[in-house]
Design a protein around this motif. Structure first.
Motif, mmCIF file in Angstrom:
data_model
loop_
_atom_site.group_PDB
_atom_site.id
_atom_site.type_symbol
_atom_site.label_atom_id
_atom_site.label_comp_id
_atom_site.label_asym_id
_atom_site.label_seq_id
_atom_site.Cartn_x
_atom_site.Cartn_y
_atom_site.Cartn_z
ATOM 1 N N VAL A 159 -1.615 -2.730 -2.111
ATOM 2 C CA VAL A 159 -0.250 -2.566 -1.586
ATOM 3 C C VAL A 159 0.742 -3.216 -2.545
ATOM 4 O O VAL A 159 1.757 -2.623 -2.907
ATOM 5 N N ILE A 171 -1.970 -8.082 -2.083
ATOM 6 C CA ILE A 171 -1.975 -7.502 -0.741
ATOM 7 C C ILE A 171 -2.621 -6.126 -0.841
ATOM 8 O O ILE A 171 -2.249 -5.338 -1.712
ATOM 9 N N LEU A 188 -5.680 -5.222 6.835
ATOM 10 C CA LEU A 188 -4.781 -5.804 5.848
ATOM 11 C C LEU A 188 -5.509 -6.966 5.183
ATOM 12 O O LEU A 188 -6.078 -7.817 5.870
ATOM 13 N N LEU A 215 -3.466 -8.205 14.013
ATOM 14 C CA LEU A 215 -2.020 -8.191 13.778
ATOM 15 C C LEU A 215 -1.270 -7.855 15.065
ATOM 16 O O LEU A 215 -0.276 -8.484 15.405
ATOM 17 N N PHE A 236 1.589 -10.067 17.069
ATOM 18 C CA PHE A 236 2.915 -9.542 17.409
ATOM 19 C C PHE A 236 3.060 -9.310 18.922
ATOM 20 O O PHE A 236 4.006 -8.670 19.351
ATOM 21 N N ARG A 274 1.621 -7.366 20.860
ATOM 22 C CA ARG A 274 1.547 -5.976 21.306
ATOM 23 C C ARG A 274 0.402 -5.866 22.302
ATOM 24 O O ARG A 274 -0.688 -6.323 22.027
ATOM 25 N N TYR A 283 3.251 -1.636 10.058
ATOM 26 C CA TYR A 283 3.801 -2.914 9.612
ATOM 27 C C TYR A 283 4.338 -2.801 8.183
ATOM 28 O O TYR A 283 3.700 -2.185 7.321
ATOM 29 N N ILE A 332 5.183 -4.780 4.812
ATOM 30 C CA ILE A 332 4.895 -6.019 4.086
ATOM 31 C C ILE A 332 6.045 -6.242 3.102
ATOM 32 O O ILE A 332 6.416 -5.322 2.370
ATOM 33 N N ILE A 366 5.441 -10.051 7.308
ATOM 34 C CA ILE A 366 4.896 -8.843 7.913
ATOM 35 C C ILE A 366 5.838 -8.467 9.052
ATOM 36 O O ILE A 366 6.090 -9.280 9.946
ATOM 37 N N VAL A 367 6.407 -7.269 8.986
ATOM 38 C CA VAL A 367 7.415 -6.842 9.961
ATOM 39 C C VAL A 367 6.847 -5.716 10.825
ATOM 40 O O VAL A 367 6.292 -4.745 10.297
ATOM 41 N N ASP A 368 6.978 -5.851 12.131
ATOM 42 C CA ASP A 368 6.600 -4.797 13.076
ATOM 43 C C ASP A 368 7.733 -3.777 13.089
ATOM 44 O O ASP A 368 8.823 -4.040 13.592
ATOM 45 N N MET A 378 8.784 -10.196 13.212
ATOM 46 C CA MET A 378 8.173 -10.502 11.916
ATOM 47 C C MET A 378 7.356 -11.785 11.987
ATOM 48 O O MET A 378 7.632 -12.669 12.795
ATOM 49 N N ILE A 379 6.357 -11.846 11.123
ATOM 50 C CA ILE A 379 5.554 -13.051 10.969
ATOM 51 C C ILE A 379 5.665 -13.464 9.511
ATOM 52 O O ILE A 379 5.548 -12.627 8.613
#
Lengths: 243, 243
Positions: free
Chosen positions: A56, A65, A76, A236, A240, A242, B63, B65, B78-80, B228-229
């Motif tokens: 990534v 990543i 991930l 993940l 979050f 979820r 997500y 990155i 890391i963003v949802d 986000m984390i």
């Protein structure tokens, strides 16, 4: 005493010698480091120990990543680039130890002068150093000619690492022979490995992950630290909150 | 009763109507969703609540990155993507509530027929629905004409969401007026937001992060879940047992 050995290896004289040999000052680049651990005759080179990964990107010039394509879905992955290359180097050095393949002759030997105690440690461990690919000859009182260095080191950093190895051996006088050999291999792997702080191209990251997948223990470095941390989708999702 | 409302909105008749109006069947794409929350007149549009971020890539179509460029160094983020767009939509809908700007008139009203209980809930909450941008007229017994929908919804999904909102309002009969309004806003934000599962281009990810940075509370979605984390370099180093 460590500083005296290090000062020696970084001396102007040595650098001039290397310049005279035509070594490029940036010889020890990431590409060179990767090339040295590539195309390596693993006896079990068809064994791939990790699922396919897709890069990534790189974070902070230290972590790769990636997506790991597991059967249950992509995970991930964050890979420590230095720890990963340490594992690759350690595997390589361990497997070709004591073979002709592990050594490269220097065009002109590097001549080094040591303190008496350092010279003593070098002499006491010369057999182990030769197993790893160092060929070192006495050249006078406390002075040595390094004729060959381990293949994985590249010609430029080859002699520099000797300083670290001697320091390690001085500190670890009570270790067994096997532990001493392993310590030498670890030091070579650590010093020759790609550093945190090296900017990697996507292609270099892919090569590194490919090499890592072909090691026997890809999840940890020789010191037992993790080479990678995995986050499954469900992990993940739970971070979050979820449902 | 939820299924009956949903069935209505997904009825062949409605789809044919939309086709007749020339709406592209893929109207509600990511670009459309992002456009609807872009160029939004925030009263404090110069306030940017997050440090600059640089996209690294997307993981599992859910997500984003990224690197967050903090003063102390880059952090891995890391963003949802769904939670982030929910926050953006919620902010937008809350701020333009009760203004002319929040509503878009449909070229041809969508006519919907509800069960008696659903019609009752709609009538009881029509004022709140109008504040959000729905303009709904009675059109016969338990039948209504939706003339306008909230701007953020896009014309195609506008009427579909009404089914969710009515279901929510039926479940939450004991809530206060403020809670009801907030519930309507949350439902609109949730349904209109980019979903987990949407493949985003780098440019779309950048637009989403830019919009998120301009919300008042970018770190959580309206339901309080994290958007986000963050992993600082030192946090990652400690996970990898780096000294």
């Amino acid at each position: 005493m460590e500083s005296s050995v290090k000062a020696l290896f970084s001396s102007e004289a040595l650098r001039t010698d290397e310049g005279a040999l035509g070594y490029h000052p940036q010889f020890s680049t990431t590409d060179s480091q990767l090339r040295l651990t590539e195309n390596f005759d693993y006896s079990d080179s068809d064994k791939i120990m990790l699922p396919p990964m897709e890069v990534v990107g790189q974070y902070d010039d230290a972590y790769i990543i990636a997506r790991m394509k597991n059967q249950d879905g992509d995970e991930l992955v964050i890979v420590d680039q230095h720890a990963a290359h340490e594992r690759i180097l350690y595997d390589k050095v361990s497997k070709i130890r004591n073979s002709k393949k592990n050594s490269q002759e220097l065009l002109v030997p590097s001549v080094i002068t040591l303190k008496p105690r350092e010279a003593e440690v070098l002499m006491a461990n010369r057999a182990f150093l030769e197993e790893e690919g160092f060929v070192i000859e006495e050249f006078g009182k406390d002075t040595f000619a390094v004729r060959s260095v381990p293949l994985v080191l590249g010609k430029r950093i080859g002699t520099e690492i000797l300083s670290d190895i001697l320091t390690d051996l001085m500190d670890d006088s009570r270790k067994t022979i096997e532990e001493k050999k392993d310590k030498i291999t670890s030091t070579i792997a650590c010093r020759a490995a790609i550093k945190a702080g090296a900017v990697l191209t996507r292609e270099q990251m892919e090569r590194l992950l490919n090499q890592l997948a072909r090691t026997d223990l890809p999840y940890t470095c020789p010191h037992g630290r993790p080479t990678m941390i995995l986050f499954s989708r469900s992990k993940l999702d739970s971070l979050f909150l979820r449902s």
